[in-house]
Motif scaffolding. Structure first.
Motif, PDB file in Angstrom:
ATOM      1  N   ARG A  22     -20.595  31.323  37.380  1.00 43.60           N
ATOM      2  CA  ARG A  22     -20.378  32.051  36.127  1.00 43.60           C
ATOM      3  C   ARG A  22     -19.119  31.539  35.428  1.00 43.60           C
ATOM      4  O   ARG A  22     -19.112  31.282  34.230  1.00 43.60           O
ATOM      5  CB  ARG A  22     -20.251  33.548  36.432  1.00 43.60           C
ATOM      6  CG  ARG A  22     -20.215  34.428  35.230  1.00 43.60           C
ATOM      7  CD  ARG A  22     -20.190  35.910  35.660  1.00 43.60           C
ATOM      8  NE  ARG A  22     -20.406  36.781  34.543  1.00 43.60           N
ATOM      9  CZ  ARG A  22     -19.495  37.106  33.649  1.00 43.60           C
ATOM     10  NH1 ARG A  22     -18.278  36.608  33.751  1.00 43.60           N
ATOM     11  NH2 ARG A  22     -19.787  37.897  32.641  1.00 43.60           N
ATOM     12  N   ALA A  23     -18.046  31.348  36.191  1.00 49.99           N
ATOM     13  CA  ALA A  23     -16.791  30.828  35.630  1.00 49.99           C
ATOM     14  C   ALA A  23     -16.979  29.408  35.093  1.00 49.99           C
ATOM     15  O   ALA A  23     -16.422  29.054  34.046  1.00 49.99           O
ATOM     16  CB  ALA A  23     -15.688  30.862  36.684  1.00 49.99           C
ATOM     17  N   ALA A  28     -17.454  25.819  30.495  1.00 56.88           N
ATOM     18  CA  ALA A  28     -18.273  24.875  29.725  1.00 56.88           C
ATOM     19  C   ALA A  28     -18.465  25.375  28.298  1.00 56.88           C
ATOM     20  O   ALA A  28     -18.449  24.586  27.346  1.00 56.88           O
ATOM     21  CB  ALA A  28     -19.622  24.670  30.413  1.00 56.88           C
ATOM     22  N   THR A  29     -18.625  26.678  28.140  1.00 55.19           N
ATOM     23  CA  THR A  29     -18.752  27.266  26.800  1.00 55.19           C
ATOM     24  C   THR A  29     -17.500  26.984  25.984  1.00 55.19           C
ATOM     25  O   THR A  29     -17.586  26.578  24.820  1.00 55.19           O
ATOM     26  CB  THR A  29     -18.992  28.787  26.894  1.00 55.19           C
ATOM     27  OG1 THR A  29     -20.164  29.025  27.663  1.00 55.19           O
ATOM     28  CG2 THR A  29     -19.131  29.412  25.524  1.00 55.19           C
ATOM     29  N   GLN A  49     -23.100  20.737  29.503  1.00 53.99           N
ATOM     30  CA  GLN A  49     -21.655  20.595  29.707  1.00 53.99           C
ATOM     31  C   GLN A  49     -21.270  21.018  31.123  1.00 53.99           C
ATOM     32  O   GLN A  49     -20.409  20.396  31.742  1.00 53.99           O
ATOM     33  CB  GLN A  49     -20.891  21.444  28.680  1.00 53.99           C
ATOM     34  CG  GLN A  49     -19.394  21.377  28.794  1.00 53.99           C
ATOM     35  CD  GLN A  49     -18.818  20.042  28.362  1.00 53.99           C
ATOM     36  OE1 GLN A  49     -19.326  19.411  27.434  1.00 53.99           O
ATOM     37  NE2 GLN A  49     -17.773  19.596  29.025  1.00 53.99           N
ATOM     38  N   ALA A  50     -21.905  22.070  31.638  1.00 59.94           N
ATOM     39  CA  ALA A  50     -21.586  22.587  32.972  1.00 59.94           C
ATOM     40  C   ALA A  50     -22.266  21.791  34.083  1.00 59.94           C
ATOM     41  O   ALA A  50     -21.965  21.993  35.256  1.00 59.94           O
ATOM     42  CB  ALA A  50     -22.000  24.059  33.070  1.00 59.94           C
ATOM     43  N   GLY A  51     -23.200  20.918  33.699  1.00 57.31           N
ATOM     44  CA  GLY A  51     -23.925  20.154  34.710  1.00 57.31           C
ATOM     45  C   GLY A  51     -24.898  21.008  35.495  1.00 57.31           C
ATOM     46  O   GLY A  51     -25.091  20.819  36.690  1.00 57.31           O
ATOM     47  N   TYR A  60     -27.172  34.081  34.027  1.00 63.61           N
ATOM     48  CA  TYR A  60     -25.880  34.751  33.993  1.00 63.61           C
ATOM     49  C   TYR A  60     -25.581  35.391  32.645  1.00 63.61           C
ATOM     50  O   TYR A  60     -24.876  36.393  32.583  1.00 63.61           O
ATOM     51  CB  TYR A  60     -24.752  33.778  34.360  1.00 63.61           C
ATOM     52  CG  TYR A  60     -24.740  33.456  35.822  1.00 63.61           C
ATOM     53  CD1 TYR A  60     -24.249  34.369  36.752  1.00 63.61           C
ATOM     54  CD2 TYR A  60     -25.265  32.262  36.297  1.00 63.61           C
ATOM     55  CE1 TYR A  60     -24.259  34.089  38.112  1.00 63.61           C
ATOM     56  CE2 TYR A  60     -25.280  31.976  37.654  1.00 63.61           C
ATOM     57  CZ  TYR A  60     -24.783  32.896  38.548  1.00 63.61           C
ATOM     58  OH  TYR A  60     -24.800  32.622  39.892  1.00 63.61           O
ATOM     59  N   PHE A  61     -26.101  34.811  31.573  1.00 67.03           N
ATOM     60  CA  PHE A  61     -25.834  35.297  30.221  1.00 67.03           C
ATOM     61  C   PHE A  61     -27.143  35.290  29.441  1.00 67.03           C
ATOM     62  O   PHE A  61     -27.561  34.241  28.943  1.00 67.03           O
ATOM     63  CB  PHE A  61     -24.774  34.419  29.525  1.00 67.03           C
ATOM     64  CG  PHE A  61     -23.514  34.308  30.323  1.00 67.03           C
ATOM     65  CD1 PHE A  61     -22.571  35.328  30.286  1.00 67.03           C
ATOM     66  CD2 PHE A  61     -23.270  33.210  31.128  1.00 67.03           C
ATOM     67  CE1 PHE A  61     -21.411  35.245  31.038  1.00 67.03           C
ATOM     68  CE2 PHE A  61     -22.116  33.118  31.880  1.00 67.03           C
ATOM     69  CZ  PHE A  61     -21.187  34.137  31.844  1.00 67.03           C
ATOM     70  N   ALA A  62     -27.764  36.448  29.319  1.00 69.70           N
ATOM     71  CA  ALA A  62     -29.094  36.546  28.716  1.00 69.70           C
ATOM     72  C   ALA A  62     -29.110  36.100  27.257  1.00 69.70           C
ATOM     73  O   ALA A  62     -30.070  35.500  26.805  1.00 69.70           O
ATOM     74  CB  ALA A  62     -29.625  37.969  28.839  1.00 69.70           C
TER      75      ALA A  62
END
Length: 124
Positions: A22-23, A28-29, A49-51, A60-62
């Motif tokens: 999540r972090a 990445a955001t 970006q987060a791979g 994790y984020f709807a």
């Protein structure tokens, strides 16, 4: 060890991995906002970006709003912690705040602009 301990460790390890993922997605955001602005944030660009996969980002984020709010909350929490550290650490408080402000205008300028963009978006 008994089963309860094994289960507790297994659950705690899974929780820690989930919090770490999540972090990473939040970080990445922030990188996407820094590079492309808030308008460039999509689950796909953040996942790239987060791979990771887009489906993990949406797990994790709807919604994009959830993702942007989490990013802004993370930024606010980190900034608050830095200010708290300046207040709680012995020494010249004014000099500490001046260093924090100078960092936002210097090496941390792009990140500070991204953070302000998120704050402005939230205010709208």
């Amino acid at each position: 060890m008994d089963d309860a301990t094994d289960d507790g460790e297994h659950i705690d390890g899974r929780r820690a991995r989930g919090e770490r993922r999540r972090a990473e997605i939040i970080e990445a955001t922030l990188a996407v906002v820094t590079r492309d602005g808030a308008a460039g944030v999509t689950h796909r660009t953040v996942a790239k970006q987060a791979g990771t996969t887009t489906s993990l980002s949406t797990y994790y984020f709807a919604t994009l709003d959830d993702l942007l709010v989490a990013a802004l909350t993370s930024v606010a929490d980190a900034y608050t912690a830095r200010i708290r550290d300046i207040i709680d650490t012995p020494g010249d408080k004014l000099a500490g705040l001046a260093r924090l402000i100078a960092e936002s205008a210097g090496s941390g300028r792009e990140r500070a602009l991204a953070e302000r963009e998120l704050a402005t978006l939230a205010a709208r």
